[in-house]
Write a protein that holds these residues in place. Structure first.
Motif, PDB file in Angstrom:
ATOM      1  N   TYR A  21      30.457  20.879   8.931  1.00 10.63           N
ATOM      2  CA  TYR A  21      29.831  19.623   8.520  1.00 10.63           C
ATOM      3  C   TYR A  21      30.490  19.065   7.269  1.00 10.63           C
ATOM      4  O   TYR A  21      30.693  17.861   7.144  1.00 10.63           O
ATOM      5  CB  TYR A  21      28.327  19.804   8.267  1.00 10.63           C
ATOM      6  N   PHE A  22      30.814  19.947   6.354  1.00  9.11           N
ATOM      7  CA  PHE A  22      31.460  19.502   5.119  1.00  9.11           C
ATOM      8  C   PHE A  22      32.806  18.862   5.433  1.00  9.11           C
ATOM      9  O   PHE A  22      33.111  17.768   4.942  1.00  9.11           O
ATOM     10  CB  PHE A  22      31.625  20.676   4.149  1.00  9.11           C
ATOM     11  N   VAL A  23      33.604  19.515   6.255  1.00 13.23           N
ATOM     12  CA  VAL A  23      34.924  18.992   6.614  1.00 13.23           C
ATOM     13  C   VAL A  23      34.786  17.665   7.368  1.00 13.23           C
ATOM     14  O   VAL A  23      35.469  16.686   7.042  1.00 13.23           O
ATOM     15  CB  VAL A  23      35.717  20.030   7.447  1.00 13.23           C
ATOM     16  N   LEU A  24      33.902  17.609   8.354  1.00 17.85           N
ATOM     17  CA  LEU A  24      33.689  16.368   9.100  1.00 17.85           C
ATOM     18  C   LEU A  24      33.260  15.240   8.170  1.00 17.85           C
ATOM     19  O   LEU A  24      33.728  14.097   8.294  1.00 17.85           O
ATOM     20  CB  LEU A  24      32.624  16.565  10.182  1.00 17.85           C
ATOM     21  N   THR A  25      32.389  15.554   7.248  1.00 19.05           N
ATOM     22  CA  THR A  25      31.856  14.526   6.356  1.00 19.05           C
ATOM     23  C   THR A  25      32.900  14.039   5.367  1.00 19.05           C
ATOM     24  O   THR A  25      33.022  12.830   5.126  1.00 19.05           O
ATOM     25  CB  THR A  25      30.595  15.033   5.635  1.00 19.05           C
ATOM     26  N   VAL A  26      33.662  14.939   4.792  1.00 19.72           N
ATOM     27  CA  VAL A  26      34.726  14.526   3.872  1.00 19.72           C
ATOM     28  C   VAL A  26      35.747  13.669   4.611  1.00 19.72           C
ATOM     29  O   VAL A  26      36.170  12.614   4.104  1.00 19.72           O
ATOM     30  CB  VAL A  26      35.392  15.747   3.198  1.00 19.72           C
ATOM     31  N   LEU A  27      36.138  14.075   5.800  1.00 22.27           N
ATOM     32  CA  LEU A  27      37.065  13.256   6.591  1.00 22.27           C
ATOM     33  C   LEU A  27      36.440  11.912   6.948  1.00 22.27           C
ATOM     34  O   LEU A  27      37.124  10.880   6.965  1.00 22.27           O
ATOM     35  CB  LEU A  27      37.498  14.003   7.852  1.00 22.27           C
ATOM     36  N   GLY A  28      35.145  11.913   7.204  1.00 24.86           N
ATOM     37  CA  GLY A  28      34.441  10.662   7.480  1.00 24.86           C
ATOM     38  C   GLY A  28      34.458   9.725   6.285  1.00 24.86           C
ATOM     39  O   GLY A  28      34.672   8.518   6.435  1.00 24.86           O
ATOM     40  N   VAL A  29      34.229  10.263   5.099  1.00 24.79           N
ATOM     41  CA  VAL A  29      34.294   9.450   3.878  1.00 24.79           C
ATOM     42  C   VAL A  29      35.686   8.847   3.734  1.00 24.79           C
ATOM     43  O   VAL A  29      35.832   7.643   3.459  1.00 24.79           O
ATOM     44  CB  VAL A  29      33.946  10.286   2.622  1.00 24.79           C
ATOM     45  N   LEU A  30      36.705   9.662   3.918  1.00 20.56           N
ATOM     46  CA  LEU A  30      38.073   9.174   3.758  1.00 20.56           C
ATOM     47  C   LEU A  30      38.421   8.104   4.797  1.00 20.56           C
ATOM     48  O   LEU A  30      38.955   7.045   4.452  1.00 20.56           O
ATOM     49  CB  LEU A  30      39.065  10.339   3.850  1.00 20.56           C
ATOM     50  N   GLY A  31      38.131   8.378   6.052  1.00 18.44           N
ATOM     51  CA  GLY A  31      38.474   7.425   7.113  1.00 18.44           C
ATOM     52  C   GLY A  31      37.732   6.110   6.996  1.00 18.44           C
ATOM     53  O   GLY A  31      38.333   5.028   7.097  1.00 18.44           O
ATOM     54  N   THR A  32      36.419   6.181   6.773  1.00 15.97           N
ATOM     55  CA  THR A  32      35.648   4.947   6.659  1.00 15.97           C
ATOM     56  C   THR A  32      36.017   4.193   5.384  1.00 15.97           C
ATOM     57  O   THR A  32      36.065   2.957   5.377  1.00 15.97           O
ATOM     58  CB  THR A  32      34.128   5.219   6.701  1.00 15.97           C
ATOM     59  N   GLY A  33      36.310   4.926   4.318  1.00  9.38           N
ATOM     60  CA  GLY A  33      36.700   4.287   3.061  1.00  9.38           C
ATOM     61  C   GLY A  33      38.037   3.567   3.157  1.00  9.38           C
ATOM     62  O   GLY A  33      38.176   2.439   2.682  1.00  9.38           O
ATOM     63  N   VAL A  34      39.016   4.217   3.763  1.00  9.59           N
ATOM     64  CA  VAL A  34      40.327   3.578   3.939  1.00  9.59           C
ATOM     65  C   VAL A  34      40.187   2.341   4.825  1.00  9.59           C
ATOM     66  O   VAL A  34      40.734   1.270   4.517  1.00  9.59           O
ATOM     67  CB  VAL A  34      41.359   4.577   4.519  1.00  9.59           C
TER      68      VAL A  34
ATOM     69  N   VAL B  77      31.875  -8.385   8.438  1.00  8.67           N
ATOM     70  CA  VAL B  77      30.948  -7.417   9.037  1.00  8.67           C
ATOM     71  C   VAL B  77      31.612  -6.049   9.107  1.00  8.67           C
ATOM     72  O   VAL B  77      31.004  -5.032   8.742  1.00  8.67           O
ATOM     73  CB  VAL B  77      30.481  -7.880  10.439  1.00  8.67           C
ATOM     74  N   ARG B  78      32.856  -6.019   9.559  1.00 11.48           N
ATOM     75  CA  ARG B  78      33.572  -4.740   9.658  1.00 11.48           C
ATOM     76  C   ARG B  78      33.744  -4.088   8.295  1.00 11.48           C
ATOM     77  O   ARG B  78      33.583  -2.870   8.145  1.00 11.48           O
ATOM     78  CB  ARG B  78      34.952  -4.938  10.301  1.00 11.48           C
ATOM     79  N   ALA B  79      34.090  -4.883   7.288  1.00 12.51           N
ATOM     80  CA  ALA B  79      34.290  -4.338   5.944  1.00 12.51           C
ATOM     81  C   ALA B  79      32.995  -3.755   5.389  1.00 12.51           C
ATOM     82  O   ALA B  79      32.985  -2.630   4.867  1.00 12.51           O
ATOM     83  CB  ALA B  79      34.826  -5.428   5.008  1.00 12.51           C
ATOM     84  N   VAL B  80      31.914  -4.492   5.515  1.00 13.64           N
ATOM     85  CA  VAL B  80      30.624  -4.023   5.003  1.00 13.64           C
ATOM     86  C   VAL B  80      30.153  -2.792   5.773  1.00 13.64           C
ATOM     87  O   VAL B  80      29.683  -1.812   5.172  1.00 13.64           O
ATOM     88  CB  VAL B  80      29.569  -5.153   5.039  1.00 13.64           C
ATOM     89  N   ALA B  81      30.290  -2.818   7.090  1.00 15.70           N
ATOM     90  CA  ALA B  81      29.855  -1.672   7.901  1.00 15.70           C
ATOM     91  C   ALA B  81      30.668  -0.421   7.568  1.00 15.70           C
ATOM     92  O   ALA B  81      30.104   0.679   7.453  1.00 15.70           O
ATOM     93  CB  ALA B  81      29.968  -1.994   9.391  1.00 15.70           C
ATOM     94  N   SER B  82      31.963  -0.563   7.405  1.00 14.32           N
ATOM     95  CA  SER B  82      32.811   0.587   7.066  1.00 14.32           C
ATOM     96  C   SER B  82      32.469   1.129   5.685  1.00 14.32           C
ATOM     97  O   SER B  82      32.388   2.346   5.482  1.00 14.32           O
ATOM     98  CB  SER B  82      34.292   0.196   7.127  1.00 14.32           C
ATOM     99  N   ALA B  83      32.257   0.237   4.716  1.00 16.95           N
ATOM    100  CA  ALA B  83      31.883   0.676   3.370  1.00 16.95           C
ATOM    101  C   ALA B  83      30.506   1.343   3.377  1.00 16.95           C
ATOM    102  O   ALA B  83      30.309   2.379   2.723  1.00 16.95           O
ATOM    103  CB  ALA B  83      31.893  -0.515   2.405  1.00 16.95           C
ATOM    104  N   ALA B  84      29.572   0.783   4.116  1.00 18.80           N
ATOM    105  CA  ALA B  84      28.232   1.386   4.204  1.00 18.80           C
ATOM    106  C   ALA B  84      28.301   2.747   4.894  1.00 18.80           C
ATOM    107  O   ALA B  84      27.571   3.677   4.507  1.00 18.80           O
ATOM    108  CB  ALA B  84      27.284   0.447   4.956  1.00 18.80           C
ATOM    109  N   ALA B  85      29.166   2.880   5.884  1.00 16.28           N
ATOM    110  CA  ALA B  85      29.349   4.179   6.535  1.00 16.28           C
ATOM    111  C   ALA B  85      29.886   5.202   5.536  1.00 16.28           C
ATOM    112  O   ALA B  85      29.433   6.352   5.504  1.00 16.28           O
ATOM    113  CB  ALA B  85      30.292   4.049   7.732  1.00 16.28           C
ATOM    114  N   ALA B  86      30.835   4.784   4.716  1.00 15.67           N
ATOM    115  CA  ALA B  86      31.378   5.689   3.693  1.00 15.67           C
ATOM    116  C   ALA B  86      30.276   6.125   2.730  1.00 15.67           C
ATOM    117  O   ALA B  86      30.180   7.306   2.376  1.00 15.67           O
ATOM    118  CB  ALA B  86      32.524   5.016   2.935  1.00 15.67           C
TER     119      ALA B  86
END
Length: 159
Positions: A6-19, A142-151
């Motif tokens: 979960y930690f690895v998935l979440t960190v990768l999720g933060v990075l991907g959604t943030g980029v 919408v995409r920018a806000v959704a991606s940032a909110a996901a991060a």
């Protein structure tokens, strides 16, 4: 959620959604403004070149890879339902899948395909360009806000 898958998935999720949020934010805040300031023929030609260049491994691996990661995170969360952060993980995954990936497929890509069919110097391109910029940019917000909110949701899952 200090360690493990979960930690690895979440960190990768933060990075991907943030980029991804950063890329979309750049388009919303200055790239589209710059293109809109060009004469329509130049704006259409430049946007078509950008759209063609975007479909390369460098961006697509981040964009599509994050979608796959979000889907895997959502499925694993639904199946295993961790004690901590299940809601945040599902929210982050849903925001990215619907608000970033889904909006891209349903709103931005069809507009890009229609723009690509136009001859940049033709009267039809000049006529359609202002509406394209306005609509494409609105959906990109919408995409920018959704991606940032996901991060943010993924970061909260780590807390």
């Amino acid at each position: 959620m200090g360690e493990g898958p979960y930690f690895v998935l979440t960190v990768l999720g933060v990075l991907g959604t943030g980029v991804t949020a950063g890329v979309f934010c750049a388009f919303s805040t200055f790239v589209m403004r710059g293109l809109a300031a060009l004469p329509p023929a130049q704006g259409v030609a430049a946007m078509n070149a950008i759209n063609t260049a975007a479909v390369r491994p460098a961006f697509m691996s981040v964009f599509l890879g994050t979608a796959v990661l979000a889907a895997v995170t959502a499925v694993v969360t639904l199946v295993l339902w961790p004690e901590d952060a299940a809601v945040e993980l599902l929210l982050g995954s849903g925001l990215y899948l619907a608000g970033s990936f889904g909006v891209t497929a349903a709103a931005n890509v069809p507009r890009n395909a229609a723009l690509l069919r136009l001859e940049p110097g033709a009267a039809e391109a000049a006529e359609r360009w202002p509406a394209y910029v306005r609509e494409w940019t609105a959906w990109n917000h919408v995409r920018a806000v959704a991606s940032a909110a996901a991060a943010v949701a993924y970061v909260l899952a780590l807390a």
